[in-house]
Design a protein around this motif. Structure first.
Motif, PDB file in Angstrom:
ATOM      1  N   SER A 126       0.807  -1.232   0.000  1.00  0.00           N
ATOM      2  CA  SER A 126       0.000   0.000   0.000  1.00  0.00           C
ATOM      3  C   SER A 126       0.834   1.274   0.000  1.00  0.00           C
ATOM      4  O   SER A 126       0.273   2.372  -0.051  1.00  0.00           O
ATOM      5  CB  SER A 126      -0.915   0.015   1.223  1.00  0.00           C
ATOM      6  OG  SER A 126      -0.139   0.105   2.412  1.00  0.00           O
ATOM      7  N   HIS A 127       2.164   1.133   0.091  1.00  0.00           N
ATOM      8  CA  HIS A 127       2.995   2.346   0.159  1.00  0.00           C
ATOM      9  C   HIS A 127       4.421   2.029  -0.284  1.00  0.00           C
ATOM     10  O   HIS A 127       5.199   1.432   0.459  1.00  0.00           O
ATOM     11  CB  HIS A 127       3.007   2.872   1.602  1.00  0.00           C
ATOM     12  CG  HIS A 127       3.652   4.217   1.758  1.00  0.00           C
ATOM     13  ND1 HIS A 127       2.984   5.317   2.253  1.00  0.00           N
ATOM     14  CD2 HIS A 127       4.911   4.641   1.492  1.00  0.00           C
ATOM     15  CE1 HIS A 127       3.794   6.353   2.285  1.00  0.00           C
ATOM     16  NE2 HIS A 127       4.978   5.972   1.831  1.00  0.00           N
ATOM     17  N   CYS A 128       4.748   2.411  -1.522  1.00  0.00           N
ATOM     18  CA  CYS A 128       6.120   2.240  -1.991  1.00  0.00           C
ATOM     19  C   CYS A 128       6.422   3.369  -2.969  1.00  0.00           C
ATOM     20  O   CYS A 128       5.526   4.105  -3.389  1.00  0.00           O
ATOM     21  CB  CYS A 128       6.319   0.872  -2.651  1.00  0.00           C
ATOM     22  SG  CYS A 128       5.167   0.494  -3.977  1.00  0.00           S
ATOM     23  N   HIS A 129       7.706   3.499  -3.306  1.00  0.00           N
ATOM     24  CA  HIS A 129       8.144   4.599  -4.171  1.00  0.00           C
ATOM     25  C   HIS A 129       8.971   4.061  -5.344  1.00  0.00           C
ATOM     26  O   HIS A 129      10.158   4.393  -5.478  1.00  0.00           O
ATOM     27  CB  HIS A 129       8.980   5.600  -3.365  1.00  0.00           C
ATOM     28  CG  HIS A 129       8.325   6.085  -2.108  1.00  0.00           C
ATOM     29  ND1 HIS A 129       7.300   7.007  -2.102  1.00  0.00           N
ATOM     30  CD2 HIS A 129       8.533   5.765  -0.802  1.00  0.00           C
ATOM     31  CE1 HIS A 129       6.919   7.242  -0.849  1.00  0.00           C
ATOM     32  NE2 HIS A 129       7.651   6.496  -0.039  1.00  0.00           N
ATOM     33  N   PRO A 130       8.370   3.232  -6.209  1.00  0.00           N
ATOM     34  CA  PRO A 130       9.140   2.646  -7.316  1.00  0.00           C
ATOM     35  C   PRO A 130       9.591   3.665  -8.354  1.00  0.00           C
ATOM     36  O   PRO A 130      10.421   3.349  -9.207  1.00  0.00           O
ATOM     37  CB  PRO A 130       8.154   1.637  -7.930  1.00  0.00           C
ATOM     38  CG  PRO A 130       6.808   2.130  -7.549  1.00  0.00           C
ATOM     39  CD  PRO A 130       6.965   2.780  -6.203  1.00  0.00           C
ATOM     40  N   GLY A 185      -1.366  11.883  -0.822  1.00  0.00           N
ATOM     41  CA  GLY A 185      -0.343  11.544   0.162  1.00  0.00           C
ATOM     42  C   GLY A 185       0.967  11.231  -0.523  1.00  0.00           C
ATOM     43  O   GLY A 185       0.987  11.112  -1.748  1.00  0.00           O
ATOM     44  N   GLU A 186       2.159  11.155   0.175  1.00  0.00           N
ATOM     45  CA  GLU A 186       2.006  11.261   1.593  1.00  0.00           C
ATOM     46  C   GLU A 186       2.065  12.714   2.027  1.00  0.00           C
ATOM     47  O   GLU A 186       2.845  13.506   1.503  1.00  0.00           O
ATOM     48  CB  GLU A 186       3.075  10.438   2.323  1.00  0.00           C
ATOM     49  CG  GLU A 186       4.505  10.640   1.824  1.00  0.00           C
ATOM     50  CD  GLU A 186       5.427   9.571   2.401  1.00  0.00           C
ATOM     51  OE1 GLU A 186       5.590   9.489   3.634  1.00  0.00           O
ATOM     52  OE2 GLU A 186       5.981   8.786   1.589  1.00  0.00           O
ATOM     53  N   VAL A 187       1.227  13.023   3.011  1.00  0.00           N
ATOM     54  CA  VAL A 187       1.187  14.351   3.612  1.00  0.00           C
ATOM     55  C   VAL A 187       1.125  14.159   5.123  1.00  0.00           C
ATOM     56  O   VAL A 187       0.789  13.075   5.591  1.00  0.00           O
ATOM     57  CB  VAL A 187      -0.055  15.148   3.128  1.00  0.00           C
ATOM     58  CG1 VAL A 187       0.013  15.398   1.620  1.00  0.00           C
ATOM     59  CG2 VAL A 187      -1.353  14.429   3.486  1.00  0.00           C
ATOM     60  N   THR A 202       5.750  -1.527   2.169  1.00  0.00           N
ATOM     61  CA  THR A 202       7.209  -1.677   2.277  1.00  0.00           C
ATOM     62  C   THR A 202       7.882  -0.338   2.558  1.00  0.00           C
ATOM     63  O   THR A 202       8.915  -0.286   3.193  1.00  0.00           O
ATOM     64  CB  THR A 202       7.819  -2.232   0.972  1.00  0.00           C
ATOM     65  OG1 THR A 202       7.462  -1.367  -0.107  1.00  0.00           O
ATOM     66  CG2 THR A 202       7.364  -3.648   0.711  1.00  0.00           C
ATOM     67  N   ASP A 203       7.318   0.771   2.047  1.00  0.00           N
ATOM     68  CA  ASP A 203       7.990   2.069   2.007  1.00  0.00           C
ATOM     69  C   ASP A 203       9.295   1.973   1.208  1.00  0.00           C
ATOM     70  O   ASP A 203      10.216   2.768   1.405  1.00  0.00           O
ATOM     71  CB  ASP A 203       8.247   2.646   3.406  1.00  0.00           C
ATOM     72  CG  ASP A 203       8.303   4.173   3.403  1.00  0.00           C
ATOM     73  OD1 ASP A 203       7.970   4.782   2.368  1.00  0.00           O
ATOM     74  OD2 ASP A 203       8.707   4.750   4.424  1.00  0.00           O
ATOM     75  N   ALA A 204       9.375   0.991   0.308  1.00  0.00           N
ATOM     76  CA  ALA A 204      10.566   0.823  -0.538  1.00  0.00           C
ATOM     77  C   ALA A 204      10.807   2.097  -1.336  1.00  0.00           C
ATOM     78  O   ALA A 204       9.840   2.719  -1.781  1.00  0.00           O
ATOM     79  CB  ALA A 204      10.343  -0.358  -1.484  1.00  0.00           C
TER      80      ALA A 204
HETATM   81 NI    NI Z   1       7.031   6.752   2.094  1.00  0.00          NI
END
Ligand code: NI
Length: 263
Positions: free
Chosen positions: A5-9, A88-90, A210-212
């Motif tokens: 639900s949250h990654c930065h590919p 987001g993210e905020v 992951t916040d990858a």
């Molecule tokens: Ni993040």
């Protein structure tokens, strides 16, 4: 399928091998929310999501990346893209931004993004980090005060996720009451600090993330993270909640589909 639900590919850490990384994610059955942290990463995230099935994007401004100019219309326009599913993210980050003046600015920006979310009926991806490893609790007090004045206790469905949750049990209960889910990542695999919160809160309010490329779970700690590793977070939650891995994956995937309106 399993949902990160949250990654930065879209970030530069993958510039050399993005296709291979995405292939590994696909092979592991990972659906992804590609989270924007400023105008540029939001735009790049949308482009990447347009090119990839099983990936959606969000547009946001990380509290540590706040600069003077805030172009609310640019964000508003990006929200019109069909692949954009959240804002987001905020949020607030008192860890990397200790200056009171800048914290005040973070709050003002945060309120503007809440307005935008309510106006466009998009869920929020929230980032809150406390000043000294969660000891003061001030960031959550401030965040809950702001959210409480906008959302009130409601039963009208989910309105977002407190990503990379690092508060205490009381904070967790308040976010749940306000209609938010809690997102957990690799942090669970190397500290026991949040085990009780995971055990306590219902599985239908938990999102995997992951916040990858950041926050790699064990056994990948110290290396670059990637969405394919999200199963390590699911394994830890299954262990803590004494549930099967399949059940944790199925429920958290459904939670994402519901929150981001993908069904
Ligand atoms: Ni993040």
């Amino acid at each position: 399928m399993i949902f990160d639900s949250h990654c930065h590919p879209q970030m530069e850490q993958y510039d050399k091998d993005r296709e291979e990384m995405l292939k590994r994610a696909r092979e592991a059955g990972v659906l992804m929310i590609c989270v924007g942290t400023d105008l540029e990463t939001s735009k790049k995230g949308i482009e990447l999501a347009q090119k990839n099935d099983g990936m959606w994007a969000t547009v946001g401004l990380h509290p540590n990346d706040i600069t003077d100019g805030f172009d609310v219309m640019a964000y508003h326009n990006m929200l019109l893209d069909s692949k954009v599913v959240a804002i987001g993210e905020v949020g607030l980050d008192y860890y990397r931004t200790p200056e009171p003046g800048k914290q005040k600015k973070q709050k003002e920006f945060f309120e503007q993004f809440i307005d935008l979310a309510q106006k466009t009926k998009k869920p929020l991806i929230l980032h809150f980090r406390d000043s000294s490893k969660g000891s003061s609790g001030r960031v959550h007090k401030d965040a809950i005060k702001i959210l409480d004045s906008r959302f009130k206790i409601q039963n009208s469905g989910l309105c977002g996720v407190a990503h990379s949750f690092t508060g205490n049990m009381d904070d967790a209960k308040k976010y749940l009451d306000l209609g938010f889910c809690l997102g957990f990542n690799g942090i669970l695999t190397f500290t026991k600090q949040y085990d009780d919160v995971v055990k306590y809160i219902p599985l239908d309010r938990i999102l995997l993330e992951t916040d990858a490329p950041f926050l790699s779970p064990e056994p990948y700690r110290g290396k670059r993270n990637e969405p394919a590793y999200v199963v390590e977070v699911a394994k830890k939650i299954a262990e803590l909640k004494n549930e099967s891995l399949e059940k944790v994956i199925e429920q958290t995937t459904n939670n994402c589909k519901k929150l981001f309106k993908l069904v």
